[in-house]
Design a protein around this motif. Structure first.
Motif, mmCIF file in Angstrom:
data_model
loop_
_atom_site.group_PDB
_atom_site.id
_atom_site.type_symbol
_atom_site.label_atom_id
_atom_site.label_comp_id
_atom_site.label_asym_id
_atom_site.label_seq_id
_atom_site.Cartn_x
_atom_site.Cartn_y
_atom_site.Cartn_z
ATOM 1 N N LEU A 106 5.242 6.788 30.843
ATOM 2 C CA LEU A 106 6.470 7.327 31.255
ATOM 3 C C LEU A 106 5.964 8.561 32.344
ATOM 4 O O LEU A 106 6.763 8.246 33.351
ATOM 5 C CB LEU A 106 7.264 7.931 30.102
ATOM 6 N N PRO A 107 5.273 9.491 32.043
ATOM 7 C CA PRO A 107 5.000 10.515 33.088
ATOM 8 C C PRO A 107 4.571 10.032 34.366
ATOM 9 O O PRO A 107 5.077 10.341 35.448
ATOM 10 C CB PRO A 107 3.830 11.526 32.368
ATOM 11 N N GLU A 108 3.765 8.871 34.385
ATOM 12 C CA GLU A 108 3.236 8.525 35.862
ATOM 13 C C GLU A 108 4.333 7.708 36.221
ATOM 14 O O GLU A 108 4.300 7.743 37.816
ATOM 15 C CB GLU A 108 1.858 7.803 35.625
ATOM 16 N N LEU A 109 5.204 7.176 35.710
ATOM 17 C CA LEU A 109 6.022 6.021 36.283
ATOM 18 C C LEU A 109 7.246 7.022 36.954
ATOM 19 O O LEU A 109 7.717 6.847 38.094
ATOM 20 C CB LEU A 109 6.613 5.153 35.305
ATOM 21 N N MET A 110 7.724 8.012 36.135
ATOM 22 C CA MET A 110 8.518 8.999 36.748
ATOM 23 C C MET A 110 8.072 9.909 37.729
ATOM 24 O O MET A 110 8.509 10.129 38.617
ATOM 25 C CB MET A 110 8.837 10.010 35.477
ATOM 26 N N ARG A 111 6.783 9.974 37.806
ATOM 27 C CA ARG A 111 6.182 10.818 38.988
ATOM 28 C C ARG A 111 6.201 9.890 40.252
ATOM 29 O O ARG A 111 6.535 10.537 41.493
ATOM 30 C CB ARG A 111 4.586 11.050 38.802
ATOM 31 N N LEU A 112 6.301 8.699 40.193
ATOM 32 C CA LEU A 112 6.105 7.662 41.277
ATOM 33 C C LEU A 112 7.411 7.601 41.721
ATOM 34 O O LEU A 112 7.575 6.571 42.890
ATOM 35 C CB LEU A 112 5.411 6.562 40.867
ATOM 36 N N LEU A 113 8.488 7.800 41.072
ATOM 37 C CA LEU A 113 9.804 7.356 41.318
ATOM 38 C C LEU A 113 10.751 8.609 41.695
ATOM 39 O O LEU A 113 10.804 9.344 40.887
ATOM 40 C CB LEU A 113 10.611 6.447 40.359
#
Length: 258
Positions: free
Chosen positions: A187-194
């Motif tokens: 989740l943290p990486e996906l949220m960082r990229l969106l």
């Protein structure tokens, strides 16, 4: 609610008395003057050179305690975020991010366009602030690669199936640890990229895990759909050449369909 102002007063007294701290400023919400009762303190401590900073960083926990000597505190190194970053929480509820910098390591940047100087003996801090103000306020967009996304994707599927099959069996204790690891890794990486306004990002925030295995199974199916939507949004927004393994994913989704 929390006592940031008390920390701020004591911090300024502390850095004024510390000769090796040449400049000290606040960034973030306190730097912009838009703090609220729940804001943390983003503190930059600027030293003359690497040796001075290294010596100060060795005594970082002593420094944290010396700001509020009669208030218990816990702190840890957050070098996974940036070098020489130490984060503290005092028992009065205040959270402080201490950045240990040098004049050479700290170049003007958009993050520090708006700061509040607590100490500036030789005017370096004011010059740094003026230079930062000349930079465009927009921050660089986060980036990723197809290889990095593939690494996340492989691990997501493996951990997801590991959790799903055990929950489906009726177990909720054993897979919970893997579930937490899955969220932490994904989740943290996906949220960082969106961007915040991306619907797929907002959907990622809705996570759930209960003792009722039937409820959790239903949520896991939704989590998979949410993940796939976020992955596709990242592929499109970052223009990645990423080809999902359709045969694998179709068969697995068929297996877990209600």
């Amino acid at each position: 609610m929390f006592e940031q102002d008390r920390v701020l007063l004591r911090l300024q007294q502390r850095v004024v008395a510390e000769r090796q701290v040449l400049v000290c400023f606040l960034s973030g919400s306190y730097g912009r003057g838009v703090q609220d009762p729940y804001s943390d303190l983003d503190v930059a401590l600027v030293y003359a050179d690497d040796d001075s900073r290294a010596g100060a960083y060795e005594r970082r926990r002593e420094f944290v305690r010396s700001v509020l000597p009669y208030v218990p505190a816990k702190s840890f190194d957050a070098t996974h975020v940036r070098p020489f970053l130490h984060i503290a929480v005092y028992s009065n509820g205040s959270k402080v991010d201490y950045r240990f910098e040098t004049k050479d390591s700290l170049a003007p940047n958009p993050w520090d366009r708006e700061i509040r100087l607590l100490k500036d003996d030789d005017g370096w801090g004011k010059a740094f602030q003026d230079s930062s103000l000349q930079l465009a306020p927009s921050l660089p967009l986060p980036t990723t690669t197809a290889k990095d996304l593939a690494s996340i994707d492989d691990r997501f599927w493996i951990m997801f199936v590991d959790v799903y099959r055990q929950v489906l069996r009726g177990d909720h204790d054993k897979p919970f640890t893997v579930y937490l690891q899955l969220l932490h890794f994904t989740l943290p990486e996906l949220m960082r990229l969106l961007p915040v306004e991306e619907p797929a990002r907002q959907a990622l925030i809705s996570v759930n895990y209960q003792r009722d295995a039937r409820v959790t199974v239903k949520h896991l199916r939704q989590l998979l759909r949410t993940y796939l939507a976020a992955r596709e949004a990242i592929i499109q927004r970052h223009r990645l050449v990423f080809v999902p393994d359709d045969a694998f994913e179709r068969e697995l989704q068929r297996k877990i369909s209600p």
